[in-house]
Motif scaffolding. Structure first.
Motif, short mmCIF file in Angstrom:
data_model
loop_
_atom_site.label_atom_id
_atom_site.label_comp_id
_atom_site.label_asym_id
_atom_site.label_seq_id
_atom_site.Cartn_x
_atom_site.Cartn_y
_atom_site.Cartn_z
N THR A 486 -55.18 -16.31 32.88
CA THR A 486 -54.52 -15.97 31.61
C THR A 486 -54.80 -17.11 30.63
O THR A 486 -54.63 -18.28 30.99
CB THR A 486 -53.01 -15.79 31.79
N PHE A 487 -55.24 -16.77 29.44
CA PHE A 487 -55.46 -17.82 28.44
C PHE A 487 -54.96 -17.33 27.08
O PHE A 487 -54.98 -16.14 26.77
CB PHE A 487 -56.93 -18.25 28.37
N VAL A 488 -54.51 -18.28 26.29
CA VAL A 488 -54.02 -18.03 24.94
C VAL A 488 -55.05 -18.60 23.96
O VAL A 488 -55.45 -19.77 24.09
CB VAL A 488 -52.64 -18.67 24.71
N PHE A 489 -55.48 -17.79 23.00
CA PHE A 489 -56.55 -18.22 22.11
C PHE A 489 -56.31 -17.69 20.70
O PHE A 489 -55.44 -16.87 20.45
CB PHE A 489 -57.90 -17.70 22.62
N GLU A 490 -57.16 -18.17 19.80
CA GLU A 490 -57.12 -17.76 18.39
C GLU A 490 -58.50 -17.99 17.80
O GLU A 490 -59.14 -19.00 18.10
CB GLU A 490 -56.07 -18.59 17.65
N THR A 491 -58.99 -17.03 17.00
CA THR A 491 -60.27 -17.21 16.30
C THR A 491 -60.01 -17.21 14.80
O THR A 491 -59.25 -16.38 14.29
CB THR A 491 -61.28 -16.11 16.66
N ILE A 492 -60.65 -18.15 14.11
CA ILE A 492 -60.53 -18.27 12.66
C ILE A 492 -61.94 -18.19 12.10
O ILE A 492 -62.72 -19.14 12.24
CB ILE A 492 -59.84 -19.59 12.27
N GLN A 520 -53.10 -14.98 20.50
CA GLN A 520 -52.77 -13.92 21.45
C GLN A 520 -53.14 -14.37 22.86
O GLN A 520 -53.85 -15.35 23.07
CB GLN A 520 -53.50 -12.64 21.11
N SER A 521 -52.64 -13.61 23.83
CA SER A 521 -52.88 -13.91 25.23
C SER A 521 -53.74 -12.83 25.84
O SER A 521 -53.63 -11.65 25.50
CB SER A 521 -51.54 -14.00 25.99
N TYR A 522 -54.62 -13.24 26.75
CA TYR A 522 -55.44 -12.29 27.49
C TYR A 522 -55.37 -12.63 28.96
O TYR A 522 -55.39 -13.82 29.35
CB TYR A 522 -56.90 -12.33 27.02
N SER A 523 -55.29 -11.62 29.80
CA SER A 523 -55.16 -11.81 31.23
C SER A 523 -56.17 -10.95 31.96
O SER A 523 -56.42 -9.80 31.57
CB SER A 523 -53.73 -11.46 31.69
N ASP A 550 -65.92 -21.94 10.85
CA ASP A 550 -65.45 -20.90 11.75
C ASP A 550 -65.27 -21.48 13.14
O ASP A 550 -66.15 -22.18 13.66
CB ASP A 550 -66.44 -19.74 11.81
N THR A 551 -64.13 -21.20 13.74
CA THR A 551 -63.81 -21.86 15.00
C THR A 551 -62.96 -20.97 15.88
O THR A 551 -62.36 -19.99 15.42
CB THR A 551 -63.07 -23.19 14.74
N VAL A 552 -62.90 -21.31 17.15
CA VAL A 552 -62.02 -20.67 18.12
C VAL A 552 -61.19 -21.77 18.78
O VAL A 552 -61.69 -22.86 19.05
CB VAL A 552 -62.81 -19.86 19.17
N LYS A 553 -59.92 -21.47 18.99
CA LYS A 553 -59.01 -22.41 19.64
C LYS A 553 -58.44 -21.77 20.90
O LYS A 553 -57.99 -20.62 20.86
CB LYS A 553 -57.86 -22.80 18.71
N ILE A 554 -58.49 -22.51 21.99
CA ILE A 554 -57.86 -22.08 23.23
C ILE A 554 -56.70 -23.03 23.49
O ILE A 554 -56.88 -24.24 23.63
CB ILE A 554 -58.85 -22.09 24.40
N TYR A 555 -55.49 -22.48 23.56
CA TYR A 555 -54.30 -23.30 23.68
C TYR A 555 -53.93 -23.58 25.14
O TYR A 555 -53.47 -24.67 25.46
CB TYR A 555 -53.13 -22.62 22.97
N SER A 556 -54.11 -22.61 25.99
CA SER A 556 -53.74 -22.82 27.39
C SER A 556 -54.58 -21.91 28.28
O SER A 556 -55.03 -20.84 27.87
CB SER A 556 -52.25 -22.54 27.62
N ILE A 557 -54.80 -22.39 29.51
CA ILE A 557 -55.49 -21.62 30.54
C ILE A 557 -54.68 -21.73 31.82
O ILE A 557 -54.33 -22.84 32.24
CB ILE A 557 -56.92 -22.13 30.77
N ASN A 558 -54.36 -20.60 32.41
CA ASN A 558 -53.54 -20.58 33.62
C ASN A 558 -54.24 -19.75 34.69
O ASN A 558 -54.58 -18.59 34.45
CB ASN A 558 -52.16 -19.99 33.31
N LEU A 559 -54.46 -20.34 35.86
CA LEU A 559 -55.10 -19.66 36.98
C LEU A 559 -54.17 -19.72 38.18
O LEU A 559 -53.58 -20.78 38.47
CB LEU A 559 -56.42 -20.33 37.33
#
Length: 1000
Positions: A486-492, A520-523, A550-559
């Motif tokens: 599961t990871f939380v990300f954002e694209t700008i 948002q979160s994706y799993s 233009d960038t993408v940010k990943i806030y957290s990654i959970n495995l």
């Protein structure tokens, strides 16, 4: 000479002629002019008036050198033909065959030669001899396609649509040869194949791993080589690089990139190739050119590189220099220093390398100063802060949330192993990035894409996982999930940026997002236990250096459930019985379908018709009741329908047996066509019920990396095969595309979980939408089977769901017929909820005594027959059978009829007798009365008393004389009174003259 009598063809005309022949399906790599077959048409010795060319080799291996005039008709002063070199002759690398002397001569500085080979590495235009052919359907050129292989300077780019495009090159080899090329092939939704044909257009025998090109990871280049005479023999060979897109959605495929094509085996090279712009060859006799270093440039055929002017720059291999722009915020990035001994960190700023901007001009920004020293963020969960302020993983059996030292898990618990990254001061050791701080950079509470060298670069971030292991506390769950990321990300983004999430072992894109996306979160669930590398690839746009912000940010990654992972917490587990009260008791796995009792920490089996839902087994509430119309399997891992269903309607219980529908059914919808005309079908495989709860519907992609067909590594475990209650594949028929078989791709699961079966139209938030199908005209209600899939997608935040409406239709067969709504021909109207109608005779309830009635026949010959027939229309199946026809003895007139007729006859006779009797009595009384009246009228007085007395022989019942005619009731009463002993009665006599009473 005879050759001068015909119109000569220059190299460009011959090349054009061959291209035209290739376009119209002819295979030719040589041209014949008045009996002389000329080979190597695109290479020759140039002269102001003529050039030399060799004829084709004869049976003795000899050939002739002839002169070809450049201008038609100018055949004077041509040198006579001379015997040429041996057909097997070739020059070594770095030299070329000087046709005037027929001797090998070193290439001049600024050029190169492969000797007996050809190299194509300049793609400003498609080189002479190459042809880009568009085709659609087998051997039919598609006029509505505008696709082609497009030169992009340093590489060729393939088409992005579903048209088939071939890059063709014909070459004549004098000896066994080979061909190699460098390519980039990131998207398996496009087919990429390389094959060879001979001059009769017959495809040479090739193995699959030689013909079908291996998929590469985003941003990586690979080299493919075909050699040995089994593939590339002497004579004419026609090389094909063919791509075909599989485009059934609205999304474009990623193109194939091709560069550095090298062919070995030509007889000779009659000239050297000049170095392309940006490259150079410093010494004569070179077999290759070198790229110019950064901040230098060169023109075509250069022997050295020229430094860029002041305030200009270039990258390696650039053909020209560009002016350095003023420095801006886009030209530097920030990093966090590692925590020092005091637990402090600070932000540093660095220029993006190579630095191309200028600081000391108007409008330029300076590099920001180093930030203040600040306390380091806490360690990530499962890590602890060591004495030197570095974060280290907790030892096995311990846990930490990152803010305190590692602690032992209490007795009766076990560590929850996995990875949880939410603080980004340094990049974790099991993660890598391409060009760190240019690819991706850490930024405290998130990690983000870096500057990159150009906007069309793929910025790669990867996370390696050695494998997964289900912990003892979850051993009672036998579902297919081994772990979850599961990871939380954002694209700008301000352009057409795209973020890909991939599993590298499977070389497939799991999900992708285009444009700006809010936080948002994706799993994603791991259904196979194997080593895997997760990859995030970010591309800003296909343009160059315009959208660096233009960038993408990943806030957290959970495995979860990772082998060799770290623990942030502990989870209760089942204990060894004999020492459950002792500290340090070891955990034991529970059998499948068992939960951990909260009071005893013992394994207990879940109650009947419940299943272990969620991701924990602690407490009986972990066992969740199955939905209506469903039961649990033996392992309590999922609920399913056993093909039986009951429903009470109007005080009658309807029982359904759907076992005839238990086998997996397939439904093909289509054909549909893309905007370019590609035909495709939707294939649904459906497992409605039964199979002990096994998800029996299977959909498999055959768009795979065929080079891994015999690979027994972990990659072989990631073939895209979907097991589900309902799954969908997109099928592209083999007809019209030149494929050997139909192509199955984009297989997805639509139903991982069975929610329940009911006659209601809504269950757990999923609606059956009955208006999508024709109205049910029968008295038997529809049964709705509800399913869900928890795997979220970019368009379905809650995952997909499906409803199968099972309808009784006696006119259908037992297997029945599947259909989708006419208003939603793909089975779904919103892409997230799918609807199916299954009409079948098996969907009718089981027959009972209420479904037939009895018919009794007439009594014939003392025998009566009884029949039983079904109610019409018959809306039942199986169940009870019709009772057999029966017969019973009978009489012509029934007993009740006899009694009735007898009684009626008796009453009729009695009434007739009474009527006659009283009529007779009445006549006699009338007679006596008339005599009495006549006597009274004659004397005008009453007669003497004795005249009224009884005469001898008269009946006593004649004594009553009525002045008025009595009723029948009165007569009966008089008789009754007489029988009681009365000897006389009063009679009123009426006369026309006087009224008198006579007493007797």
């Amino acid at each position: 000479m005879e050759i001068c009598q015909s119109e000569a063809l220059d190299s460009e005309e011959v090349a054009l002629k061959v291209q035209r022949m290739l376009f119209f399906g002819f295979c030719c790599a040589a041209a014949t002019i008045n009996g002389f077959t000329l080979i190597n048409l695109w290479i020759g010795h140039h002269n102001s008036e003529y050039y030399y060319q060799y004829t084709e080799c004869d049976s003795t291996g000899a050939r002739w050198r002839v002169a070809i005039p450049r201008s038609p008709g100018s055949c004077s002063d041509l040198p006579p033909p001379t015997r040429g070199t041996d057909c097997s002759f070739s020059c070594p690398a770095g030299k070329f065959l000087e046709m005037s002397t027929q001797q090998c001569t070193p290439c001049a500085a600024g050029s190169y030669s492969l000797g007996s080979g050809l190299r194509f590495d300049q793609w400003d235009a498609i080189p002479a001899g190459f042809t880009s052919l568009m085709e659609y359907a087998a051997a039919v050129f598609c006029s509505h396609c505008s696709s082609s292989w497009t030169p992009q300077g340093v590489y060729l780019e393939s088409n992005r649509d579903e048209c088939t495009v071939s890059l063709v090159y014909a070459v004549h080899l004098e000896k066994q040869g080979s061909v190699s090329f460098t390519y980039q092939y990131p998207d398996n939704n496009i087919f990429f194949e390389f094959y060879v044909q001979n001059e009769q257009c017959q495809e040479m025998a090739q193995t699959d791993d030689q013909k079908w090109i291996k998929v590469t990871n985003n941003g990586e280049w690979d080299t493919h080589t075909v050699s040995t005479c089994f593939y590339l023999c002497s004579g004419t060979n026609i090389l094909y690089w063919r791509t075909t897109g599989i485009l059934v959605g609205g999304k474009m495929v990623k193109p194939v990139l091709l560069k550095n094509i090298q062919i070995e085996g030509v007889a000779y090279t009659s000239e050297c190739f000049p170095c392309r712009p940006g490259w150079f060859s410093p010494t004569p006799g070179s077999s290759s050119c070198q790229p110019c270093p950064s901040n230098t440039y060169s023109v075509k055929g250069a022997s050295s590189c020229t430094p860029c002017p002041e305030h200009h720059y270039s990258h390696e291999g650039w053909p020209e220099c560009k002016e350095r722009p003023p420095c801006s915020e886009k030209d530097y990035f920030q990093i966090h220093t590692a925590c020092d001994s005091e637990g402090k960190t600070q932000v540093l700023y660095r220029w993006v390398e190579p630095k191309i901007c200028v600081e000391n001009i108007t409008g330029a920004v300076e590099l920001p100063a180093t930030g203040q020293r600040e306390p380091c963020p806490p360690c990530n969960p499962g890590y602890y802060n060591s004495n030197d302020s570095t974060c280290l993983p907790c030892p096995p059996g311990t846990h930490s949330d990152g803010t305190y030292t590692c602690a032992q898990c209490p007795a009766g618990t076990e560590p929850v192993l996995g990875y949880e990254y939410k603080w980004w001061n340094v990049l974790p050791s099991n993660m890598k990035t391409s060009c760190f701080n240019v690819g991706w950079e850490v930024a405290g509470d998130h990690i983000r894409s870096g500057a990159g060298s150009s906007d069309n670069d793929y910025l790669i971030l990867s996370l390696h996982v050695p494998g997964f292991k289900v912990p003892a506390s979850l051993s009672g769950m036998t579902g297919s999930e081994f772990g979850r990321i599961t990871f939380v990300f954002e694209t700008i983004c301000s352009a057409d940026c795209e973020l890909y999430f991939m599993m590298v072992k499977s070389t497939t894109v799991v999900e992708s997002w285009e444009g700006s996306k809010g936080k948002q979160s994706y799993s994603h669930s791991m259904t196979r236990n194997a080593s895997v590398t997760y990859t995030w690839a970010f591309q800003r746009t296909n343009h160059v250096r315009r959208f660096i912000a233009d960038t993408v940010k990943i806030y957290s990654i959970n495995l979860t459930n990772v082998i060799d992972g770290v623990a942030s917490a502990c989870r209760a587990c089942a204990l060894v019985p004999q020492n459950s009260q002792r500290a340090g008791s070891s955990c034991v796995p529970c059998p499948a379908g068992f939960y951990i009792d909260r009071d005893t920490n013992r394994c207990q089996e879940c109650p009947p018709n419940t299943h272990l839902a969620g991701r924990q087994t602690y407490g009986q509430d972990a066992c969740v009741a199955c939905g209506p119309g469903s039961i649990s399997n033996k392992e309590h891992s999922r609920c399913y329908s056993d093909c039986s269903f009951t429903h009470t309607l109007n005080n009658r219980t309807l029982t359904f047996d759907l076992s005839a529908l238990s086998d997996v059914a397939s439904l093909t919808i289509g054909p549909s066509f893309t905007s370019k005309g590609t035909k495709y079908l939707h294939l649904f495989n459906i497992s409605l019920c039964g199979h002990g709860g096994k998800r029996a519907a299977v959909c498999t992609d055959n768009v795979t990396d065929v080079s891994n067909k015999d690979d027994q590594s972990d990659a072989a475990q990631f073939v895209n095969s979907v097991d589900s209650f309902i799954c969908q594949s997109t099928i592209i028929p083999s007809d019209g595309r030149g494929f050997r078989m139909a192509i199955s791709s984009q297989s997805i699961s639509l139903a991982d979980t069975f929610i329940g079966a009911t006659v209601d139209t809504v269950l757990n938030g999923v609606s059956a939408e009955p208006d999508l199908f024709p109205e049910n005209s029968q008295d038997v209600p529809d049964i709705n089977f509800f399913y869900s899939s928890t795997q979220v997608t970019a368009s379905c935040d809650l995952g997909r769901s499906s409803v199968i409406t099972v309808r009784c239709n006696p006119e259908k067969s037992e297997r029945g017929e599947l259909s989708v709504p006419s208003s939603c021909p793909a089975g779904t109207c919103d892409g997230c909820t799918f609807h199916f109608l299954w009409e079948s005779a098996s969907a009718c309830p089981r027959c009972t005594e209420d479904d037939y009635h009895r018919i009794e026949g007439a009594c014939k010959g003392g025998v009566q027959e009884t029949l039983y027939v079904w109610n019409e229309p018959k809306l039942c199946t199986k169940g009870v059978s019709l009772p057999p026809r029966s017969s019973s003895p009978c009489e012509a007139i029934a007993l009740w009829l006899k009694v009735g007729v007898g009684g009626g006859a008796f009453v009729a006779v009695l009434l007739i007798s009474l009527t006659c009797y009283f009529w007779k009595k009445n006549k006699r009384l009338e007679y006596k009365y008339s005599r009495l009246v006549m006597s009274a009228n004659k004397e005008c007085e009453l007669p003497a008393a004795d005249s009224c007395g009884l005469a001898e022989g008269e009946e006593p019942d004649d004594d009553v004389v009525y002045a008025q005619k009595p009723s029948l009731l009165g007569k009966l009463r008089a008789i009754a009174n007489k029988e009681d002993g009365e000897s006389s009665e009063s009679v009123q006599l009426k006369s026309s003259q006087s009224d008198r009473w006579v007493l007797g």
